[in-house]
Design a protein around this motif. Structure first.
Motif, PDB file in Angstrom:
ATOM      1  N   LEU A  35       0.825  -1.202   0.000  1.00 25.43           N
ATOM      2  CA  LEU A  35       0.000   0.000   0.000  1.00 25.43           C
ATOM      3  C   LEU A  35       0.859   1.251   0.000  1.00 25.43           C
ATOM      4  O   LEU A  35       0.676   2.153  -0.828  1.00 25.43           O
ATOM      5  CB  LEU A  35      -0.930   0.008   1.218  1.00 25.43           C
ATOM      6  N   ASN A  36       1.817   1.324   0.910  1.00 28.01           N
ATOM      7  CA  ASN A  36       2.572   2.550   1.092  1.00 28.01           C
ATOM      8  C   ASN A  36       3.569   2.808  -0.024  1.00 28.01           C
ATOM      9  O   ASN A  36       3.972   3.956  -0.225  1.00 28.01           O
ATOM     10  CB  ASN A  36       3.266   2.527   2.449  1.00 28.01           C
ATOM     11  N   SER A  37       3.956   1.768  -0.760  1.00 31.52           N
ATOM     12  CA  SER A  37       4.843   1.991  -1.894  1.00 31.52           C
ATOM     13  C   SER A  37       4.138   2.772  -3.002  1.00 31.52           C
ATOM     14  O   SER A  37       4.794   3.422  -3.824  1.00 31.52           O
ATOM     15  CB  SER A  37       5.362   0.662  -2.442  1.00 31.52           C
ATOM     16  N   ILE A  38       2.809   2.716  -3.015  1.00 32.54           N
ATOM     17  CA  ILE A  38       2.041   3.473  -4.005  1.00 32.54           C
ATOM     18  C   ILE A  38       2.281   4.966  -3.825  1.00 32.54           C
ATOM     19  O   ILE A  38       2.232   5.755  -4.765  1.00 32.54           O
ATOM     20  CB  ILE A  38       0.529   3.160  -3.877  1.00 32.54           C
ATOM     21  N   PHE A  39       2.542   5.386  -2.586  1.00 30.37           N
ATOM     22  CA  PHE A  39       2.699   6.802  -2.285  1.00 30.37           C
ATOM     23  C   PHE A  39       4.142   7.158  -1.946  1.00 30.37           C
ATOM     24  O   PHE A  39       4.400   8.163  -1.289  1.00 30.37           O
ATOM     25  CB  PHE A  39       1.785   7.174  -1.113  1.00 30.37           C
ATOM     26  N   ALA A  40       5.082   6.325  -2.394  1.00 25.56           N
ATOM     27  CA  ALA A  40       6.472   6.463  -1.955  1.00 25.56           C
ATOM     28  C   ALA A  40       7.291   7.418  -2.810  1.00 25.56           C
ATOM     29  O   ALA A  40       8.483   7.215  -3.021  1.00 25.56           O
ATOM     30  CB  ALA A  40       7.148   5.091  -1.900  1.00 25.56           C
ATOM     31  N   SER A  41       6.683   8.456  -3.314  1.00 30.28           N
ATOM     32  CA  SER A  41       7.409   9.548  -3.950  1.00 30.28           C
ATOM     33  C   SER A  41       6.641  10.829  -3.672  1.00 30.28           C
ATOM     34  O   SER A  41       5.447  10.808  -3.383  1.00 30.28           O
ATOM     35  CB  SER A  41       7.547   9.339  -5.472  1.00 30.28           C
ATOM     36  N   GLN A  42       7.340  11.944  -3.724  1.00 28.77           N
ATOM     37  CA  GLN A  42       6.710  13.237  -3.433  1.00 28.77           C
ATOM     38  C   GLN A  42       5.537  13.498  -4.358  1.00 28.77           C
ATOM     39  O   GLN A  42       4.477  13.947  -3.915  1.00 28.77           O
ATOM     40  CB  GLN A  42       7.755  14.347  -3.594  1.00 28.77           C
ATOM     41  N   GLN A  43       5.679  13.198  -5.632  1.00 28.03           N
ATOM     42  CA  GLN A  43       4.608  13.461  -6.582  1.00 28.03           C
ATOM     43  C   GLN A  43       3.354  12.675  -6.242  1.00 28.03           C
ATOM     44  O   GLN A  43       2.246  13.223  -6.186  1.00 28.03           O
ATOM     45  CB  GLN A  43       5.064  13.116  -8.002  1.00 28.03           C
ATOM     46  N   ARG A  44       3.503  11.395  -5.976  1.00 24.76           N
ATOM     47  CA  ARG A  44       2.350  10.556  -5.701  1.00 24.76           C
ATOM     48  C   ARG A  44       1.744  10.871  -4.330  1.00 24.76           C
ATOM     49  O   ARG A  44       0.530  10.809  -4.151  1.00 24.76           O
ATOM     50  CB  ARG A  44       2.758   9.078  -5.808  1.00 24.76           C
ATOM     51  N   TRP A  45       2.586  11.217  -3.365  1.00 19.04           N
ATOM     52  CA  TRP A  45       2.082  11.594  -2.051  1.00 19.04           C
ATOM     53  C   TRP A  45       1.283  12.896  -2.134  1.00 19.04           C
ATOM     54  O   TRP A  45       0.220  13.037  -1.524  1.00 19.04           O
ATOM     55  CB  TRP A  45       3.238  11.726  -1.075  1.00 19.04           C
ATOM     56  N   LEU A  46       1.777  13.867  -2.910  1.00 21.24           N
ATOM     57  CA  LEU A  46       1.040  15.110  -3.085  1.00 21.24           C
ATOM     58  C   LEU A  46      -0.284  14.867  -3.801  1.00 21.24           C
ATOM     59  O   LEU A  46      -1.313  15.483  -3.451  1.00 21.24           O
ATOM     60  CB  LEU A  46       1.882  16.117  -3.871  1.00 21.24           C
ATOM     61  N   MET A  47      -0.289  13.972  -4.773  1.00 20.50           N
ATOM     62  CA  MET A  47      -1.547  13.660  -5.458  1.00 20.50           C
ATOM     63  C   MET A  47      -2.526  12.980  -4.512  1.00 20.50           C
ATOM     64  O   MET A  47      -3.737  13.237  -4.566  1.00 20.50           O
ATOM     65  CB  MET A  47      -1.279  12.802  -6.700  1.00 20.50           C
ATOM     66  N   ALA A  48      -2.029  12.126  -3.630  1.00 23.28           N
ATOM     67  CA  ALA A  48      -2.899  11.474  -2.650  1.00 23.28           C
ATOM     68  C   ALA A  48      -3.503  12.501  -1.703  1.00 23.28           C
ATOM     69  O   ALA A  48      -4.707  12.468  -1.402  1.00 23.28           O
ATOM     70  CB  ALA A  48      -2.113  10.424  -1.868  1.00 23.28           C
ATOM     71  N   GLN A  49      -2.689  13.432  -1.219  1.00 24.18           N
ATOM     72  CA  GLN A  49      -3.186  14.481  -0.336  1.00 24.18           C
ATOM     73  C   GLN A  49      -4.210  15.360  -1.052  1.00 24.18           C
ATOM     74  O   GLN A  49      -5.247  15.736  -0.478  1.00 24.18           O
ATOM     75  CB  GLN A  49      -2.022  15.345   0.166  1.00 24.18           C
ATOM     76  N   LEU A  50      -3.937  15.678  -2.299  1.00 23.42           N
ATOM     77  CA  LEU A  50      -4.868  16.490  -3.086  1.00 23.42           C
ATOM     78  C   LEU A  50      -6.201  15.773  -3.248  1.00 23.42           C
ATOM     79  O   LEU A  50      -7.271  16.366  -3.058  1.00 23.42           O
ATOM     80  CB  LEU A  50      -4.257  16.790  -4.458  1.00 23.42           C
ATOM     81  N   GLY A  51      -6.156  14.491  -3.611  1.00 17.27           N
ATOM     82  CA  GLY A  51      -7.392  13.741  -3.811  1.00 17.27           C
ATOM     83  C   GLY A  51      -8.234  13.681  -2.551  1.00 17.27           C
ATOM     84  O   GLY A  51      -9.461  13.871  -2.587  1.00 17.27           O
ATOM     85  N   LEU A  52      -7.597  13.430  -1.409  1.00 14.74           N
ATOM     86  CA  LEU A  52      -8.332  13.387  -0.151  1.00 14.74           C
ATOM     87  C   LEU A  52      -8.935  14.747   0.180  1.00 14.74           C
ATOM     88  O   LEU A  52     -10.061  14.836   0.684  1.00 14.74           O
ATOM     89  CB  LEU A  52      -7.412  12.937   0.987  1.00 14.74           C
TER      90      LEU A  52
END
Length: 300
Positions: A35-52
């Protein structure tokens, strides 16, 4: 009063707390690497935060104000996180992994709203809980307790935190070496690992010695290939941000003071954003350790 980034950015008490946070982040990754590897870069983590944030900040008067593919993609481009194709591919990937689902029977059948699944939400809740715990360590507050006792607080805090992160340049781009690692898959975890290994911090030393570090162990723990890790390390070495001291026959890794400062600045700004959001959204009667805040700020 919320803790200020300027008070944290050179405070040795915060540095020790920051190291604990680094250990917590790597431990969270170990709980569910897939699960957490999906968000294991700044770009993907920022997109996750944006989506939420889009999900938790709907407008009852405007059905389009929620989490929709088109709105998410437009916002990702507007914030400079990703291209339209990359943002669209991210949503499709989240759907495929069942971290996001389409809502059945939406109010407006011409639109297909999305919502995050509980497994994805809980991973971010744990992330926030870990950060609130660190803030409580600094001033004796009870932020983490407040989150546990009032689960609805997360939905109130998350959009404010996400907006603060997305709009803060010092968080988005604290320095060249930090950017090198954090925009690479698992690169942020590698930085967390390095920072957690620091035993003695000399703020005046140009280099900070970590000791022997196993590349094979890092690759195995954080799901990063040997080739990928070597590329990051070689590039950082070219920048003078890290290197190896082979004295006494041991391969001792060191980090430059500037690299550590970039990481420190990022964490100070991020924690300040989270604390400001908590103070603006949490009930006034929740303890936040005001007297200890003044004590922390006075530490040289």
């Amino acid at each position: 009063m919320p803790l200020a980034a300027n008070d944290l950015v050179s405070n040795t008490l915060f540095f020790a707390a920051m190291q604990e946070n680094a250990r917590q982040m790597t431990a969270l990754f170990a709980e569910n690497p897939r699960l957490n590897s999906i968000f294991a870069s700044q770009q993907r983590w920022l997109m996750a935060q944006l989506g939420l944030s889009l999900h938790y900040r709907p407008d009852p008067q405007d059905p389009a104000k929620g989490l929709y593919m088109g709105r998410f993609v437009a916002a990702a481009v507007e914030y400079g996180i990703a291209s339209r194709n990359t943002a669209s591919a991210f949503v499709k990937e989240m759907l495929a992994y069942r971290f996001v689902r389409r809502i059945d029977n939406p109010p407006d059948h011409r639109m297909r709203p999305l919502e995050p699944m509980d497994i994805a939400v809980q991973s971010v809740v744990k992330w926030l809980y870990a950060h609130l715990t660190i803030l409580d360590m600094l001033d004796g507050g009870e932020r983490a307790v407040a989150l546990v006792e009032n689960p609805g607080l997360f939905a109130s805090l998350q959009p404010v935190i996400a907006q603060g992160i997305l709009e803060n340049h010092a968080v988005r781009s604290p320095g060249e070496t930090f950017n090198l690692f954090t925009w690479a898959n698992s690169g942020g975890l590698v930085m967390d690992c390095f920072i957690a290994l620091i035993k003695d911090l000399d703020p005046d030393a140009p280099r900070i010695l970590l000791g022997p570090v196993s590349s094979a162990d890092i690759c195995q723990r954080y799901l990063i290939s040997k080739t990928h890790l070597k590329r990051l390390m070689d590039k950082a070495a070219e920048m003078g941000s890290l290197g190896h001291d082979t004295a006494a026959g041991k391969n001792m890794l060191w980090l430059s003071q500037s690299f550590v400062r970039e990481y420190w600045t990022y964490q100070a700004e991020k924690f300040a954003i989270i604390d400001a959001a908590f103070h603006s959204r949490a009930a006034p009667e929740i303890k936040s350790g005001g007297s200890a805040v003044r004590q922390l700020s006075a530490v040289p």
